[in-house]
Design an enzyme around this catalytic site. Structure first.
Site, PDB file in Angstrom:
ATOM      1  CB  THR A 108      -0.906   0.029   1.240  1.00  0.00           C
ATOM      2  OG1 THR A 108      -0.087  -0.193   2.382  1.00  0.00           O
ATOM      3  CG2 THR A 108      -1.955  -1.057   1.170  1.00  0.00           C
ATOM      4  CG  ASN A 109       0.590   3.642   2.286  1.00  0.00           C
ATOM      5  OD1 ASN A 109      -0.447   4.286   2.275  1.00  0.00           O
ATOM      6  ND2 ASN A 109       0.818   2.698   3.155  1.00  0.00           N
ATOM      7  CB  CYS A 110       3.501   1.337  -3.488  1.00  0.00           C
ATOM      8  SG  CYS A 110       5.060   1.016  -4.274  1.00  0.00           S
ATOM      9  CG  LEU A 111       3.911   7.582  -4.753  1.00  0.00           C
ATOM     10  CD1 LEU A 111       4.770   8.826  -4.899  1.00  0.00           C
ATOM     11  CD2 LEU A 111       2.453   7.976  -4.574  1.00  0.00           C
TER      12      LEU A 111
END
Lengths: 111, 97, 122
Positions: A108-111
């Site tokens: 998650t929170n991975c661009l």
């Protein structure tokens, strides 16, 4: 996405191709996941997958790019702890792709 | 006799305080979910005025999940089967949340 | 990515399990770190219970928040402030906590909040 069939066993995956059950992972499963992504796993791939799985075991989350690079630098040295190196092994989005092949959830929170 | 279930920490709601003022002789308290934090030794003072006949329990899995150890000895750790057994033994169950 | 940086503070006030607050705060913290903004976390009230080591949340079918919090330094999130009074009220000694934390008293908390550009509370 269609489920995998590895050695006659059906392995369920989610609609993006990540394993539904982390316990289903095995080297043969990784090879098939990689093949679907057009990757032939070499020793260089396997050592990254090992670092990822160790990261997940310790922290119970898949890393985004920066912590992945940090973990690889610590385990395999600064030469390999570079995004360009990871891009060459896992093209596109290395943190996502390598997590998938390592049998881990999508970071998650991975661009 | 009544089984009082508390599932909030002492500071996140008045559940524990309200339940303690509503306990009668022969009742039982069972801490579950976030309620198990009330069994930390720092909160022991809250329970000192309970009648001696009141039995105190906590759900062990909820304490283990939260990394709690060295808890208030007045609380007996029980499992889900014990939870069921208590619910049957006491005629009424009141949930404080 | 924008050149201008804003400082963020995430205030945690809830226990680790029993609501989604702690996990929501962690998700936001990781997201802010990906944008490389200066980030501090403050643990007060029941949130200091998040910092107890060795959760075993598998017992309640959840993920270990303590394992996730120990990952923060891999994201270069190392400004972890903790309300000293909240620890004392719960009988938790700073030595019990395995993360690198900075203890704050009430005036320290006020000063920390005052110097931030944005404050998010969970």
């Amino acid at each position: 996405m269609d489920n995998l069939t590895v050695n006659g066993v059906i392995i369920p995956v989610d609609n993006e191709g990540y394993l539904r059950n982390l316990d289903d992972w095995a080297p043969a499963v990784a090879e098939q996941l990689a093949q679907q992504e057009g990757i032939q796993l070499s020793d260089a791939h396997w050592e990254i997958l090992a670092v990822l799985r160790q990261f997940y075991q310790q922290f119970e989350m898949s890393p985004a790019m920066r912590p992945l690079i940090k973990a690889i630098t610590a385990e395999l040295g600064a030469d390999k702890g570079k995004s360009i190196y990871l891009m060459s092994l896992f093209p596109g989005s290395p943190a996502k792709l390598a997590s998938k092949i390592a049998g881990l959830p999508k970071p998650t929170n991975c661009l | 006799m009544t089984l009082h279930l508390i599932n909030k920490t002492p500071s996140e709601s008045s559940a524990l305080r309200d339940s303690l003022s509503a306990v009668s002789n022969g009742d039982a308290l069972l801490l579950i979910e976030n309620g198990v934090y009330a069994a930390m030794p720092a909160y022991a003072e809250l329970f000192t005025r309970l009648p001696g006949s009141v039995q105190c329990y906590l759900l062990e899995d909820d304490a283990i999940a939260r990394g709690l150890k060295d808890l208030n000895q007045d609380f007996r750790a029980i499992g889900y089967d014990g939870f069921v057994e208590l619910s049957c033994r006491y005629g009424k169950v009141v949930s404080w949340f | 990515m924008s050149d201008t940086k804003k400082s963020f503070l995430i205030i945690n006030r809830k226990a680790p399990y029993g609501s989604s607050a702690a996990r929501d705060a962690l998700d936001v913290a990781l997201t802010i770190s990906v944008f490389e903004q200066p980030l501090s976390l403050l643990f007060m009230d029941d949130a200091v219970l998040q910092l107890l080591p060795a959760h075993n949340a598998a017992a309640i079918g959840q993920k270990n928040l303590s394992a996730n919090l120990s990952m923060l330094e891999m994201y270069d999130i190392d400004q972890l402030y903790v309300c000293q009074r909240a620890l004392e009220q719960r009988g938790i000694r700073p030595d019990d906590i395995e993360l690198n934390i900075i203890l704050l008293d009430q005036s320290g908390i006020a000063a920390l909040i005052k110097k931030q550009d944005q404050v998010l509370s969970f």
